[in-house]
Scaffold this motif. Structure first.
Motif, PDB file in Angstrom:
ATOM      1  N   MET A 103      10.337   1.773   1.138  1.00 33.25           N
ATOM      2  CA  MET A 103      10.469   0.205   0.747  1.00 33.25           C
ATOM      3  C   MET A 103      11.471  -0.488   2.366  1.00 33.25           C
ATOM      4  N   ARG A 104      12.714   0.763   2.332  1.00 33.63           N
ATOM      5  CA  ARG A 104      13.461   0.218   3.236  1.00 33.63           C
ATOM      6  C   ARG A 104      13.065   0.516   5.045  1.00 33.63           C
ATOM      7  N   ARG A 105      12.824   1.008   4.932  1.00 32.06           N
ATOM      8  CA  ARG A 105      11.567   1.080   5.700  1.00 32.06           C
ATOM      9  C   ARG A 105      11.206  -0.031   6.555  1.00 32.06           C
ATOM     10  N   PHE A 106       9.784  -0.162   5.391  1.00 28.38           N
ATOM     11  CA  PHE A 106       9.000  -0.693   5.675  1.00 28.38           C
ATOM     12  C   PHE A 106       9.025  -2.673   5.726  1.00 28.38           C
ATOM     13  N   ALA A 154       4.310  -5.262   1.981  1.00 31.67           N
ATOM     14  CA  ALA A 154       5.426  -3.399   1.784  1.00 31.67           C
ATOM     15  C   ALA A 154       5.900  -3.703   0.296  1.00 31.67           C
ATOM     16  N   ARG A 155       5.610  -4.036  -0.456  1.00 34.07           N
ATOM     17  CA  ARG A 155       6.068  -4.087  -1.903  1.00 34.07           C
ATOM     18  C   ARG A 155       5.514  -4.188  -2.649  1.00 34.07           C
ATOM     19  N   ARG A 156       3.832  -4.670  -2.247  1.00 33.81           N
ATOM     20  CA  ARG A 156       3.009  -4.449  -3.211  1.00 33.81           C
ATOM     21  C   ARG A 156       2.456  -2.635  -3.035  1.00 33.81           C
ATOM     22  N   SER A 157       2.198  -2.595  -1.504  1.00 34.39           N
ATOM     23  CA  SER A 157       2.376  -1.121  -1.384  1.00 34.39           C
ATOM     24  C   SER A 157       3.086  -0.349  -1.298  1.00 34.39           C
ATOM     25  N   GLY A 202       3.880   4.406  -4.421  1.00 31.13           N
ATOM     26  CA  GLY A 202       4.634   5.203  -4.487  1.00 31.13           C
ATOM     27  C   GLY A 202       5.452   5.996  -3.723  1.00 31.13           C
ATOM     28  N   SER A 203       5.793   7.280  -4.004  1.00 33.96           N
ATOM     29  CA  SER A 203       6.097   8.112  -2.700  1.00 33.96           C
ATOM     30  C   SER A 203       5.263   8.084  -2.041  1.00 33.96           C
ATOM     31  N   ARG A 204       4.175   7.859  -1.434  1.00 39.04           N
ATOM     32  CA  ARG A 204       3.295   8.230  -0.520  1.00 39.04           C
ATOM     33  C   ARG A 204       3.348   7.604   0.817  1.00 39.04           C
ATOM     34  N   THR A 205       4.363   5.767   0.381  1.00 46.11           N
ATOM     35  CA  THR A 205       4.043   4.813   0.716  1.00 46.11           C
ATOM     36  C   THR A 205       4.355   5.008   2.850  1.00 46.11           C
TER      37      THR A 205
END
Length: 562
Positions: A404-407, A414-417, A422-425
């Protein structure tokens, strides 16, 4: 060393995928077959409530205790599928104090955290509650995404060696010498991911044991095996509103009744429901009065619903079951408990077990119970681990936070994705550059659509269920064709066109019950867009057009050459 027993699980809903995962994790050889998409049946047609157990705290305390126990488990192992909304049981002036106190006592007796709020305190939490709501009970209800949950279970089952076959309908339960030895399935387009237009085939699948996890369809599979399974399907309507009018699950605090719950879900709210017994889980009337009832009754709890836009409605069928000797006349009296039917002891038919009743909140517990039963039969001593090991996407919150920080946390996309993946983001979003948003309503990017299509072939409805693309306010008006275009050039134009048609038709099924007011204008706009830009109101041009009959475009002069 002997080969592990092979178990065929029939049914790709929450219970079926949960059973497949549990058995595969214990080392059994598992094949899951589902006649439609994952979540094709009841799981894909519910309001998305992760029960605290409060709804059953008066009438069915056994179910209430199971719900709060599994509520805590799923928050841990499926955190990317759960939204912590909390829940309220609100009391209107005409609802009795006696029932309110009974509900409160029931919650506390079942170890469900319950806090009494005044009407003012409840409105501080949910500002749109009616001004005459005089008090409420706060409980740990939550919202859960059933699609994401099922896919995560199926993916993890595959990781542990299971074979998952969707669009594979069981046409026969094979019996030899009085014992179930497998099933025959008809693949819609051959084994593997579905491809539109690809020829199907029939396959005989041998099995040491068959598990019937088909929910409301359990009786039909029982018929193929020659045993009676007295499932009593009960339909209920869910109506989807255009925005989140509430952020907390709102229940009405009264004895059983229709139209008594509002569940915030992703970008919308879902109103539910009715409870009417039907004879056929696939063929029953979808009646306008049921939708009207949702709006009329639930507006008494949240008045702004009366003027809000309804974007679609859908009906689900509960897989209710009770032993035949009980004979409840009213479906609302039938227990929400689940039952394991061992057909060896019950019907003198070894090799098959059915799981019936229950609800999504307790799917993991149901899966554990039947996996224990199957493992005992084959002498497998491995323990169940599904209450402790996270589902894919929920394994590591640090991975999620880093992604989330990276994107960019400031980006809604990015938040919705991140919420969906989850951890597959990071793995998914970094797989595609450029990565434009294809579905603006639900903020779904190209990377998510391609990731879902890699799992589900040309089945765009399966892509929809994995990503929520086309499920927002426009109901696919501006994104269906964008989703379809991602299938090309891996698939040819006729295949992509068939996939697009199926997606558009599926969206329309739910919209036709909401054609009034602003939603009618929205539907007309969608129809016009798709008719005028993609010829969606007519048969596509085939290859039998006599092109030679057309001239080169020159027209004879009819005005004397002037």
């Amino acid at each position: 060393m002997n080969a592990p027993a092979h178990v065929v699980v029939v049914g790709g809903g929450s219970t079926g995928t949960g059973i497949a995962r549990d058995l595969a994790m214990r080392g059994l050889d598992v094949t899951l077959v589902e006649k439609g998409n994952l979540t094709h049946g009841t799981t894909g047609r519910m309001h998305g409530l992760l029960h605290s157990g409060g709804r059953y705290a008066v009438s069915d305390r056994k179910s209430a205790r199971e719900c709060i126990e599994e509520n805590y488990v799923l928050r841990d192992v499926a955190s990317h599928c759960v939204e912590e909304t909390g829940g309220l049981f609100v009391k209107r002036p005409e609802d009795t104090d006696e029932y309110f106190e009974e509900k409160l006592a029931g919650c506390r007796a079942c170890d469900i955290p319950a806090e009494v709020l005044s009407g003012e305190e409840a409105r501080d939490l949910e500002p749109h509650l009616a001004p005459d709501v005089d008090r409420a009970i706060h409980v740990p209800d939550a919202a859960i995404d059933p699609f994401r949950l099922c896919v995560a279970n199926a993916v993890d089952a595959e990781r542990h060696g299971a074979r998952i076959e969707t669009h594979a309908e069981v046409t026969d339960v094979r019996i030899e010498a009085g014992e179930v030895v497998g099933v025959t399935v008809r693949h819609e387009s051959g084994p593997g991911s579905r491809t539109h237009g690809k020829a199907g085939e029939t396959e005989r699948i041998d099995a040491d044991h068959v598990v019937n996890a088909t929910g409301a369809w359990a009786g039909r599979l029982g018929d193929l095996a020659g045993v009676d399974i007295e499932v009593r399907p009960s339909k209920g309507v869910m109506t989807v509103m255009n925005t989140r009018q509430v952020d907390t699950v709102v229940n009405r605090c009264r004895p059983k009744g229709d139209a008594d719950i509002i569940v915030p879900h992703e970008t919308a709210c879902i109103l539910g429901t009715t409870d009417e017994e039907v004879t056929d889980p696939e063929d029953y009337p979808e009646e306008g009065w049921e939708v009207d009832l949702m709006i009329d009754e639930l507006s008494k709890l949240v008045p702004i619903l009366e003027d809000a836009r309804t974007i679609r409605s859908f009906w689900g069928v509960r897989p209710l079951y009770e032993p035949p000797e009980v004979g409840s006349a009213d479906p609302t009296d039938i227990t929400r408990d689940f039952f394991l039917l061992d057909h060896d002891g019950r019907d003198d038919l070894p090799g098959m077990t059915s799981i019936v009743g229950g609800k999504l909140t307790t799917y993991r517990m149901m899966a554990e119970r039947i996996a224990d039963h199957v493992c005992e039969r084959f002498g497998v001593r491995a323990d169940c681990r599904t209450a402790d090991e996270p589902l894919p996407g929920s394994e590591d919150h640090e991975v999620l936070d880093d992604a989330m920080r990276r994107f960019g946390l400031r980006s809604p996309v990015a938040r919705r994705s991140s919420q969906r993946l989850g951890s597959r983001t990071e793995a998914v979003l970094s797989s595609c550059d450029p990565n434009p948003v294809l579905c603006s309503c639900e903020a779904v990017s190209r990377a998510e659509v391609r990731d879902a299509a890699a799992q589900s072939g040309t089945d765009l409805n399966a892509v929809r269920l994995r990503t929520r693309a086309s499920m927002g306010n426009c109901q696919g008006a501006f994104c269906c064709h964008r989703m379809a275009s991602e299938l090309y050039p891996a698939h040819d134009e006729p295949t992509v066109d068939d996939a697009l048609s199926e997606l558009v038709e599926e969206r329309w099924k739910g919209e036709r019950h909401a054609l009034w007011g602003e939603q009618l204008s929205q539907a007309a706009l969608k129809y016009t867009l798709q008719a005028t830009t993609m010829n969606r109101d007519a048969d596509p041009v085939g290859t039998d057009v006599a092109w030679g009959d057309f001239d080169a475009g020159e027209r004879p002069a009819t005005d004397g050459g002037r």
